[in-house]
Scaffold this motif. Structure first.
Motif, PDB file in Angstrom:
ATOM      1  N   LYS A 125      21.802   3.297 -21.949  1.00 14.05           N
ATOM      2  CA  LYS A 125      22.636   3.178 -20.759  1.00 14.05           C
ATOM      3  C   LYS A 125      22.619   1.774 -20.179  1.00 14.05           C
ATOM      4  O   LYS A 125      23.657   1.249 -19.764  1.00 14.05           O
ATOM      5  CB  LYS A 125      22.174   4.185 -19.705  1.00 14.05           C
ATOM      6  CG  LYS A 125      22.994   4.142 -18.417  1.00 14.05           C
ATOM      7  CD  LYS A 125      22.481   5.159 -17.413  1.00 14.05           C
ATOM      8  CE  LYS A 125      23.293   5.078 -16.119  1.00 14.05           C
ATOM      9  NZ  LYS A 125      22.787   6.046 -15.112  1.00 14.05           N
ATOM     10  N   ASP A 126      21.454   1.153 -20.140  1.00  9.90           N
ATOM     11  CA  ASP A 126      21.331  -0.173 -19.532  1.00  9.90           C
ATOM     12  C   ASP A 126      21.221  -1.285 -20.569  1.00  9.90           C
ATOM     13  O   ASP A 126      22.028  -2.209 -20.603  1.00  9.90           O
ATOM     14  CB  ASP A 126      20.109  -0.222 -18.612  1.00  9.90           C
ATOM     15  CG  ASP A 126      20.232   0.698 -17.412  1.00  9.90           C
ATOM     16  OD1 ASP A 126      21.349   1.166 -17.120  1.00  9.90           O
ATOM     17  OD2 ASP A 126      19.191   0.969 -16.776  1.00  9.90           O
ATOM     18  N   GLY A 127      20.207  -1.196 -21.433  1.00 11.75           N
ATOM     19  CA  GLY A 127      19.933  -2.284 -22.365  1.00 11.75           C
ATOM     20  C   GLY A 127      21.050  -2.527 -23.358  1.00 11.75           C
ATOM     21  O   GLY A 127      21.487  -3.671 -23.554  1.00 11.75           O
ATOM     22  N   MET A 157      12.861  -4.348 -17.903  1.00 16.04           N
ATOM     23  CA  MET A 157      13.893  -3.416 -17.454  1.00 16.04           C
ATOM     24  C   MET A 157      13.251  -2.156 -16.880  1.00 16.04           C
ATOM     25  O   MET A 157      12.201  -1.705 -17.354  1.00 16.04           O
ATOM     26  CB  MET A 157      14.798  -3.048 -18.626  1.00 16.04           C
ATOM     27  CG  MET A 157      15.526  -4.233 -19.231  1.00 16.04           C
ATOM     28  SD  MET A 157      16.827  -4.892 -18.169  1.00 16.04           S
ATOM     29  CE  MET A 157      18.106  -3.628 -18.384  1.00 16.04           C
ATOM     30  N   PRO A 158      13.854  -1.578 -15.852  1.00 16.81           N
ATOM     31  CA  PRO A 158      13.304  -0.341 -15.279  1.00 16.81           C
ATOM     32  C   PRO A 158      13.513   0.850 -16.196  1.00 16.81           C
ATOM     33  O   PRO A 158      14.454   0.885 -16.989  1.00 16.81           O
ATOM     34  CB  PRO A 158      14.105  -0.184 -13.977  1.00 16.81           C
ATOM     35  CG  PRO A 158      15.404  -0.872 -14.243  1.00 16.81           C
ATOM     36  CD  PRO A 158      15.069  -2.029 -15.146  1.00 16.81           C
ATOM     37  N   GLY A 159      12.619   1.825 -16.066  1.00 15.78           N
ATOM     38  CA  GLY A 159      12.715   3.023 -16.883  1.00 15.78           C
ATOM     39  C   GLY A 159      12.090   2.814 -18.242  1.00 15.78           C
ATOM     40  O   GLY A 159      11.421   1.817 -18.509  1.00 15.78           O
ATOM     41  N   GLY A 160      12.315   3.788 -19.117  1.00 17.55           N
ATOM     42  CA  GLY A 160      11.749   3.748 -20.454  1.00 17.55           C
ATOM     43  C   GLY A 160      12.807   4.040 -21.490  1.00 17.55           C
ATOM     44  O   GLY A 160      13.939   3.558 -21.398  1.00 17.55           O
ATOM     45  N   LEU A 161      12.460   4.858 -22.476  1.00 18.26           N
ATOM     46  CA  LEU A 161      13.373   5.144 -23.575  1.00 18.26           C
ATOM     47  C   LEU A 161      14.711   5.694 -23.090  1.00 18.26           C
ATOM     48  O   LEU A 161      15.760   5.404 -23.682  1.00 18.26           O
ATOM     49  CB  LEU A 161      12.731   6.146 -24.536  1.00 18.26           C
ATOM     50  CG  LEU A 161      11.511   5.663 -25.325  1.00 18.26           C
ATOM     51  CD1 LEU A 161      10.896   6.828 -26.091  1.00 18.26           C
ATOM     52  CD2 LEU A 161      11.889   4.540 -26.281  1.00 18.26           C
TER      53      LEU A 161
END
Length: 378
Positions: A341-343, A332-336
């Protein structure tokens, strides 16, 4: 350091700066490089058990920064060692921190050394593979591919074939259960349910199902017995354990067979009686492998020394080259800052009947099936 912490009042997670933890003598300090999401991470953020400020998350992989003074040299755990494991996070009422942070501490014997896997692949293994191993080798008592201190009832049946049905073959736990069942010294005939689009994938190595049926067929319990001449199977492992799935799995079993589930009747995931099932399903929490009390609302699971000893043996087997192929990774893009928001949006609250999914156009936000959501921590 940055960490994803629980906002219990807002039922969400927020990235905050928190102190880097100090390892005790029996612990290692790990620089986290990847985390993998599990449905329970989203569930107990949306429906908090603990107080605000708890670090969320379970599965991690990273590299050791410092080993405590009592970590034995024979463990080969030293600065720079690549390791993976899991923590309890906010999945209990206790105050123990989770894994979704730049650094964490963990007992040295509850991590395993990563050999030929990436951090992203290794992050998918610890919690789900231990869940599968506990069900197969502790609760169903199939012969394990590693040494246990206690003799198992099937130790003398290494050369007799055993039949196992796994319901929900493409789930994260089931992907490891199939591999571990085939790794047993006891020859295993493996039956399972999955969607038709996963049939080819699951029939090949490392899963090697002998027979698969479509879980959407109402009579799959009867279909799965056809290649076994209509005879009931020896073991069942329901990796869905919701609604009618436990009953359908039980209908495939012979009299006197054993059945393991991943969700409990007490937790109201299903409510079929023992009389109707013909067997009392065995349930246990993966958190027992951490050797600590597990506190829920109105219930406490006491620390389980046998479960911890089993987890140590299983992770030692992984460290020593026990072969497991990781779940397929969706990086998945991004980090913490993108986990909630996404995961968590993709995972919902962990129930097939209770999804928080909102329609999103990004390719990485397509529905999850047969994959683990993984974030890199840089």
């Amino acid at each position: 350091m940055k960490a994803l912490v629980l906002d219990a009042e807002g039922r969400t997670g927020i990235v905050r700066d928190v102190p880097i933890p100090e390892p005790q003598s029996n612990e290692v300090l790990v620089r986290v490089r990847a985390i993998a999401l599990n449905p329970v991470d989203a569930l107990y953020t949306a429906y908090p058990l603990g107080k605000s400020g708890r670090i969320l998350g379970s599965d991690f992989a990273g590299e050791i920064v410092v080993s405590g003074s009592s970590v034995p040299s024979s463990s080969q755990l030293k600065a720079g060692s690549r390791v993976a494991g899991f923590l309890q996070g906010a999945c209990s009422k206790n105050d123990r921190p989770g894994a979704f942070a730049e650094y964490l501490v963990v007992p040295w014997d509850l991590v395993w050394r990563i050999n030929d896997l990436s951090f992203e692949e290794a992050a998918t293994i610890s919690l789900c593979a231990l869940t599968a191993a506990q069900a197969l080798f502790l609760r169903l008592e199939l012969q394990a591919p590693f040494s246990l201190s206690q003799k198992q009832p099937h130790d003398d049946l290494k050369h007799e074939s055993i039949s196992i049905v796994i319901n929900g073959g493409s789930t994260s736990v089931a992907l490891y259960a199939a591999q571990l069942a085939k790794a047993s010294p006891t020859p295993v005939s493996l039956f399972g349910t999955a969607s038709t689009r996963h049939r080819s994938f699951l029939s090949k190595a490392p899963y090697r199902y002998d027979y698969l049926v479509d879980y959407r067929d109402e009579d799959w319990s009867n279909q799965i017995l056809q290649p076994n001449d209509g005879r009931g199977l020896d073991f069942g492992f329901d990796c869905i354990s919701e609604g009618s799935t436990v009953l359908k799995t039980a209908r495939t079993l012979r009299q006197g067979a054993k059945l393991a589930v991943v969700r409990s009747r007490q937790g109201q995931a299903w409510n079929t009686s023992r009389d109707e099932l013909g067997v009392e399903p065995s349930y246990g929490a993966v958190w027992e492998g951490l050797g600590e009390d597990v506190e829920y609302v109105g219930m406490t699971l006491p620390a389980n020394a046998q479960a911890r000893e089993f987890a140590v043996a299983f992770y030692a087997w992984l460290s020593e080259g026990g072969k497991i192929v990781s779940n397929p990774v969706r990086l998945m893009p991004g980090g913490l800052e993108k986990v909630v928001k996404d995961g968590f949006t993709l995972l919902g609250t962990g129930s097939v009947n209770d999804r928080r999914m909102e329609r999103r156009e990004e390719e990485y936000m397509r529905p999850v099936s047969g994959e683990k959501l993984v974030y890199q921590i840089k």
